[in-house]
Design an enzyme around this catalytic site. Structure first.
Site, PDB file in Angstrom:
ATOM      1  N   LYS A 114     170.494  62.260  72.450  1.00  0.00           N
ATOM      2  CA  LYS A 114     170.033  61.633  73.698  1.00  0.00           C
ATOM      3  C   LYS A 114     168.521  61.695  73.809  1.00  0.00           C
ATOM      4  O   LYS A 114     167.899  60.775  74.357  1.00  0.00           O
ATOM      5  CB  LYS A 114     170.731  62.260  74.903  1.00  0.00           C
ATOM      6  CG  LYS A 114     170.296  63.663  75.271  1.00  0.00           C
ATOM      7  CD  LYS A 114     169.183  63.692  76.310  1.00  0.00           C
ATOM      8  CE  LYS A 114     168.726  65.123  76.565  1.00  0.00           C
ATOM      9  NZ  LYS A 114     167.653  65.200  77.560  1.00  0.00           N
ATOM     10  N   ARG A 145     154.854  82.709  78.859  1.00  0.00           N
ATOM     11  CA  ARG A 145     154.084  82.795  77.621  1.00  0.00           C
ATOM     12  C   ARG A 145     152.889  83.741  77.735  1.00  0.00           C
ATOM     13  O   ARG A 145     152.589  84.488  76.817  1.00  0.00           O
ATOM     14  CB  ARG A 145     153.593  81.406  77.221  1.00  0.00           C
ATOM     15  CG  ARG A 145     152.958  81.340  75.837  1.00  0.00           C
ATOM     16  CD  ARG A 145     152.448  79.946  75.514  1.00  0.00           C
ATOM     17  NE  ARG A 145     153.465  78.933  75.769  1.00  0.00           N
ATOM     18  CZ  ARG A 145     153.225  77.617  75.729  1.00  0.00           C
ATOM     19  NH1 ARG A 145     152.008  77.183  75.458  1.00  0.00           N
ATOM     20  NH2 ARG A 145     154.182  76.749  75.970  1.00  0.00           N
ATOM     21  N   GLY A 168     174.568  68.555  78.759  1.00  0.00           N
ATOM     22  CA  GLY A 168     174.874  67.776  79.947  1.00  0.00           C
ATOM     23  C   GLY A 168     173.626  67.282  80.638  1.00  0.00           C
ATOM     24  O   GLY A 168     172.505  67.616  80.255  1.00  0.00           O
TER      25      GLY A 168
END
Length: 559
Positions: free
Chosen positions: A419, A263, A365
């Protein structure tokens, strides 16, 4: 292959015929007189660089391999007075009549997957007597994506014979056959300028690899000139958090030159001085092939892969900064998990509408950054583009990861968003008991699946690595951002104060309210998500939220 199906005597007879006769001239002339016009008309065969096929003496044609048709279209590109011999897998010679015909038309058997010295001797004898032999250095057919890495046999043969090597590319033959149907698809062959190497009777494996490494880039040059998909060479990762840094390390291990965009200039100087990302991924050295620089100075021109490792709340700003600079030859890999405000778009949909990329993929995943760079992680690569899945998946495979590939990009991304919300809810509910945490997870997971299925996702994705696997890993990680954020949320810490306390953004805090609004707008009943969103906005406390969750569960059971 059993001895009775193809005896050693039959194998030897095929090699002996090729070594002595090369081809049966009457059969060869008849076959060529029929096949060449057929190829030119039916397949619209383009034969480029034919002048290079007039090289004198022995010739080794080093070509990529896409289809059973390759030896025939390459042979049709060479001058008719120079019949071409080529290796064919030994299984094709199992039937006596078929083996006899193939051997008379230039083929000789090779045992794939093992060192077949008999086949190499036949190829050597052909080249040494001034004949033409075609070698497929990849060792097998590569039907999709770019070219595979070559074996060193072609370099060894070039050194042993001193024959001219013609780098050759074949494109389009992979689309010809569908089952037993032979379809009229455009095919191209391009012969490159001949290459010569000094002769060496017994070249070392290292020398053979060196020569192969000089030949193969020339094959790739012909391949790309035909319009074939180039290999991935250069990538950029925008976002130098833990996961962005880990993916940059993996891409570098996979053989790519990588730019890693941080950044600020201060962060860049820190990482360069330390040789690692001490703030987010300490103890993991950055490979020399990673060029750390400010994200604003990333050179996007000529990149094969652009990875966006940006939190979902900041993605619109990042995409706006690069959209006009991304070329149509670059693919984009999304590392963002969540939804994009204000419409609740999936990251791949949001980027795909604004960036003219060659293709979009996402990574899902149970992706814990430190485990990924240690080589013990298993990921899911989602993309609707089959060739992109093959290319990027191969890079991660070379980096040592297990990389499952899926066409269900919507399912992979929705599972990632779900999730985050479910793991946040579990941690927030845990102070009220494990049963409360279980209710929260089950209710939110169910509502997200209902919504995802309406959007075309596949249920299997939620049952696999990208779904349950990722959810389990996130909930068990004691220092995970979503778990820590949920624990603070459940003990009464206002959501706006949590990122400062944990030192980084939590995707769950950003995603859950937007996910609740998006799911509700679709017509799916989502009281659990709505309650979690109220908790994050400060419209209820954790006890009221848990009470509402239990009531929702009672009503569902009663129904």
């Amino acid at each position: 292959m059993t001895p009775e199906l193809l005896s050693a005597e039959r194998l030897a007879s095929y090699h002996a015929y090729t070594r002595k006769h090369s081809v049966n001239w009457p059969m060869y002339c008849v076959a060529r007189a029929f096949l060449v016009p057929f190829f030119l008309l039916y397949f619209r065969l383009a034969r480029l660089g034919r002048e290079h096929g007039k090289a004198k003496g022995g010739v080794i044609v080093a070509a990529n391999h896409r289809s059973f048709l390759d030896p025939f279209v390459v042979g049709a590109t060479l001058p008719w007075r120079r019949p071409m011999n080529y290796m064919a897998k030994v299984e094709l010679f199992e039937k006596r009549w078929q083996g006899w015909v193939l051997s008379r038309l230039g083929a000789f058997p090779v045992r794939r997957g093992e060192s077949d010295e008999e086949a190499m001797l036949t190829a050597r004898m052909i080249a040494e007597r001034g004949g033409a032999v075609c070698i497929f250095p990849e060792g097998t057919r590569i039907r999709r994506g770019t070219l595979a890495n070559p074996k060193r046999g072609v370099g060894r043969l070039a050194l042993q014979t001193g024959a001219v090597v013609i780098p050759t590319a074949v494109l389009g033959t992979e689309h010809v056959r569908r089952g037993w149907r032979i379809r009229p698809r455009k095919c191209k062959v391009r012969l490159g300028p001949p290459m010569t190497f000094p002769r060496a009777e017994e070249p070392s494996p290292a020398l053979a690899e060196t020569v192969t490494a000089r030949i193969w880039p020339n094959v790739l040059l012909q391949w790309e000139d035909l319009g074939g998909l180039p290999p991935m060479r250069r990538a950029a990762v925008i976002g130098a958090g833990s996961w962005g840094t880990a993916v940059a390390v993996l891409l570098a291990r996979g053989g790519l030159e990588v730019q890693l965009g941080a950044r600020t200039s201060e962060r860049v100087e820190e990482m360069i001085a330390d040789g690692e990302n001490k703030r987010y991924l300490p103890g993991v050295p950055l490979p020399e092939t990673i060029d750390v620089r400010p994200a604003s100075s990333i050179e996007l021109a000529g990149l094969d892969l652009i990875c966006l490792a940006i939190p979902s709340a900041q993605l619109p700003q990042a995409v706006g900064a690069i959209a006009d600079r991304v070329s149509s030859r670059s693919a984009v890999l999304m590392l963002t998990k969540g939804l994009i405000a204000p419409q609740g778009d999936l990251p791949s949909d949001y980027v795909g509408e604004r960036v003219r990329a060659r293709g979009i993929a996402c990574l899902g995943g149970p992706a814990h950054a430190r485990e990924a760079v240690s080589g013990s992680a298993a990921l899911v690569l989602g993309s609707a583009d089959e060739e992109l899945r093959a290319q990027v998946g191969e890079v991660f495979h070379r980096a040592g990861l297990v990389c499952e590939r899926s066409e269900d990009i919507a399912g992979v991304e929705m599972a990632g968003a779900a999730k985050n919300a479910a793991a946040l809810a579990a941690a927030a509910a845990e102070p009220h008991g494990l049963n409360a945490a279980g209710i929260a997870v089950a209710a939110i997971w169910r509502e997200c699946i209902d919504y995802a299925l309406r959007q075309g996702a596949q249920l299997e994705t939620f049952a696999g690595l990208a779904g349950v696997g990722d959810l389990t890993a996130t909930m068990m990680a004691p220092t995970g951002r979503n778990r820590r954020a949920g624990e603070l949320l459940g003990t009464g810490t206002p959501a706006k104060e949590i990122p400062g306390k944990i030192g980084q953004a939590s995707e769950g805090l950003d995603t859950a309210p937007l996910l609740a609004d998006t799911v509700a707008a679709s017509g799916v009943e989502a009281p659990a998500l709505a309650g979690l969103a109220e908790l994050i906005r400060g419209e209820c406390n954790s006890e009221e939220w848990i009470g509402a969750l239990r009531e929702v569960e009672r009503e569902r059971r009663a129904a």
